[in-house]
Enzyme design. Structure first.
Site, PDB file in Angstrom:
ATOM      1  N   TRP A 173       0.907  -1.164   0.000  1.00  0.00           N
ATOM      2  CA  TRP A 173       0.000   0.000   0.000  1.00  0.00           C
ATOM      3  C   TRP A 173       0.934   1.199   0.000  1.00  0.00           C
ATOM      4  CZ3 TRP A 173      -5.431   0.751   0.961  1.00  0.00           C
ATOM      5  CH2 TRP A 173      -5.786   2.032   1.376  1.00  0.00           C
ATOM      6  N   ASN A 214       6.511  -3.908   6.189  1.00  0.00           N
ATOM      7  CA  ASN A 214       5.317  -3.111   6.516  1.00  0.00           C
ATOM      8  C   ASN A 214       5.743  -2.052   7.516  1.00  0.00           C
ATOM      9  OD1 ASN A 214       3.885  -4.945   5.048  1.00  0.00           O
ATOM     10  ND2 ASN A 214       2.772  -5.829   6.781  1.00  0.00           N
ATOM     11  N   GLY A 215       5.140  -0.873   7.433  1.00  0.00           N
ATOM     12  CA  GLY A 215       5.489   0.187   8.384  1.00  0.00           C
ATOM     13  C   GLY A 215       6.173   1.331   7.669  1.00  0.00           C
TER      14      GLY A 215
END
Ligand code: F6R
Length: 605
Positions: free
Chosen positions: A73, A99-100
């Site tokens: 994303w 992620n992050g």
């Protein structure tokens, strides 16, 4: 939000990674990729688009029994093939999915570029691949190289890393972004969400913030921030692959709305005592004396969880006569709250991973607050952080918009309020009344669901409106707020929620034929006042859709739901509004399960 899957074992990794990524699609993403280790080399494929697009470009021979996969994303850099994960080191030895957000990515990139590293993508993640690659030259362990690389990083991460020189090994680490290990028979999995694992195993281990794990086919080792090995007890999850199928429904959202007779029953199961008319909540970890000691209840959660907390605050005030209020966790965490020893704090989260709620709980714990969690996901970060709590047992919620978790949370609050009330002044007779009311909910929800066709036709009638007003008084107000939230997130129709009593203090100016009102009008002490408000709206040519317990000619349209106890009515009144939002979204051709700009669990700040 981004998703991670990793595999190491005897089988080909790619089909397992693709299947896992498909299970994570519901979280929202814009690109996908995988990397596998084969004959001391990495094979990688990544595309902008769906997992199906990635599967379409995978060569028939993509062998390798160790691998990592990702759905991205976009945060740093546009959605593109190049920016999709995995990201590789320049020598193509190390591959990383992440992620992050790495907050000091720009500074790290500048430093590495100064040292001659060529970057291919615009992502923050790529710095990790180069940092691990440098560190792996200086140590003979991938685990140590990852640990060294992470020392330079400021931000949040859930990562999975493979090294072409070490087939049969995956290293994962977590700080602020979930990683869960799945234990198989001579194989190991990891993912950012249990959804990606349930097809293969029910035995899982959640990593804590700061932990790192080394996975090999024959097992795993976990290490804390100080590099010491940590002991982990596997949990058994009861979620099934069927939870991740639409089960014949057109959308997950409709499936999850329709599941509510069952999900509410599961939240209540084994927790109502007919002898003393009390609730048994074994997970609270508090004796009666402690339960009596609280002078105030403060509830925190985000979005729909917060609105269910408003219903909860009302239930606690009414049944236990303890002052209670709800506040968005995203605000609470930033305003340096005064934390009191005699306040009971309750954090709500379906996912158990919402970063704002987690950060608020951590702040409370730092200040010595006593925090209970009302959480759906067993073993999730928020559940682990709390001192005790109530699991919803509603099963995983796949559609981005929350429905069954919302009503189960309200039911869990009714149990908590009953529990707090019965150690105080709530009489056995009132206890029985609430127990009976709770038991009646599943059948009453079934009755509401039979009205779907009527609600569908109303949704079609009102969906073309440029905006809608939702109003309710006292118990009806959180219902109105959640109704407006559901409508706007899935149909993108502008919706405002107001206490009905506030209408004349401003928003009445908006009322006219173009702005229909959804009015929550339960048969309670507020009935006459609510009917007066309907009159005021009609006098301004406003159209009205009433949701309540009896038809009225003050409204253009009515949805009538079965009556329960006044305190429990909000649960039933919410359900037609879920169906209304769903059918409005379908009528407008929206991406019902994955509304634009939204993600299922918001694990970033
Ligand atoms: C609305 C919705 C969100 C979530 C919120 C909290 O339909 O789904 O408002 O309720 O992001 O999520 P959890 O409950 O996972 O903490």
């Amino acid at each position: 939000m981004c998703g991670i899957v990793a595999y190491v074992g005897p089988k080909d990794a790619a089909p397992i990674l693709l299947e896992g990524l498909q299970r994570l699609e519901y979280r929202g993403y814009d690109s996908a990729g995988v990397a596998v280790v084969a004959s001391k080399a990495l094979k990688t494929r990544k595309v902008k688009g769906r997992v199906a697009d990635l599967a379409a470009v995978m060569p028939a021979r993509f062998k390798g029994t160790t691998g990592i996969g990702h759905t991205r994303w976009a945060t740093h850099g546009v959605p593109s093939d190049v920016n999709a994960h995995p990201h590789l080191s320049s020598d193509e030895r190390i591959a990383v999915v992440h992620n992050g957000i790495i907050e000091n990515a720009d500074a790290l990139r500048q430093r590495l570029e100064g040292e001659g590293v060529k970057f291919l993508s615009e992502t923050d993640t790529e710095v990790l691949a180069h940092l691990v690659s440098r560190a792996v030259e200086e140590t003979d362990s991938l685990e140590d190289a990852v640990r060294r690389a992470l020392k330079s990083v400021v931000g949040t991460y859930g990562i999975a890393v493979v090294d072409a020189q070490r087939p049969g090994e995956v290293v994962v680490a977590r700080l602020g972004s979930p990683i869960v290990l799945g234990i198989g028979e001579k194989e190991m999995f990891a993912a950012s969400d249990v959804a990606a694992l349930v097809r293969y195993t029910r035995q899982v281990v959640h990593l804590e913030d700061g932990e790192l794990a080394v996975l090999k086919a024959d097992g795993f080792h976990t290490f804390g921030g100080d590099a010491r090995e940590t002991a982990k007890e596997p949990l058994t999850v009861d979620w099934e692959t069927a939870n991740y199928d639409t089960g014949g429904y057109e959308h997950y959202l409709l499936k999850e709305i329709s599941e509510q007779p069952d999900t509410i029953a599961r939240t209540l199961r084994g927790r109502l005592d007919d002898r003393f008319h009390v609730a048994h909540l074994g997970g609270l970890n508090m004796d009666a004396r402690e339960t009596r000691s609280f002078k105030r209840v403060k509830i925190i959660g985000c979005g729909s969880a917060y609105y269910s907390g408003q219903i909860g605050a009302q239930l606690i005030e009414e049944l236990a006569r303890i002052p209670a209020d709800a506040e968005p966790a995203s605000e609470f965490r930033y305003r340096s709250p005064v934390v009191e020893a005699d306040t009971l704090y309750v954090a709500i989260s379906q996912s158990g991973e919402t970063y704002d709620t987690l950060a608020a709980v951590q702040e409370l714990k730092r200040k010595g607050g006593r925090v209970l969690g009302i959480v759906n996901t067993v073993g999730s970060a928020i559940a682990r952080e709390c001192d005790g709590g109530v699991y919803l047992h509603a099963g995983p919620e796949v559609s981005v918009a929350s429905t069954k978790a919302f009503t189960s949370t309200a039911a869990a609050f009714a149990l908590l309020a009953l529990h707090l009330g019965r150690v105080r002044d709530l009489s056995p007779a009132d206890g029985r009344r609430i127990c009976e009311g709770l038991r009646a909910l599943p059948d009453q929800i079934k009755e509401i669901l039979t009205q779907e066709e009527h609600i569908r036709s109303l949704a079609h009638k009102y969906a073309a409106s440029p905006g809608m007003m939702f109003i309710g008084r006292v118990r009806g107000y959180p219902v109105a707020r959640e109704g407006a939230q559901k409508l706007k997130e899935v149909s993108y129709v502008h919706a405002e929620a107001y206490p009905a009593s506030e209408l004349k203090h401003g928003p009445l100016a908006l009322i006219g034929p173009e702005m229909p009102t959804v009015a929550i009008v339960p048969d309670d002490e507020m009935l006459d006042k609510n009917l007066t408000t309907l009159g005021e709206i009609r006098a301004r040519s406003g159209r009205i859709l009433m949701v309540g317990h009896r038809e009225t000619d003050q409204a253009d349209d009515c949805i009538v739901v079965p009556k329960n106890q006044n305190e429990l009515d909000p649960i039933l009144l919410s359900i037609p509004l879920q169906l209304f939002a769903y059918h409005a979204a379908v009528a407008l051709g929206r991406d019902v399960d994955k509304p634009r700009n939204l993600a299922k669990s918001v694990t970033v700040e």
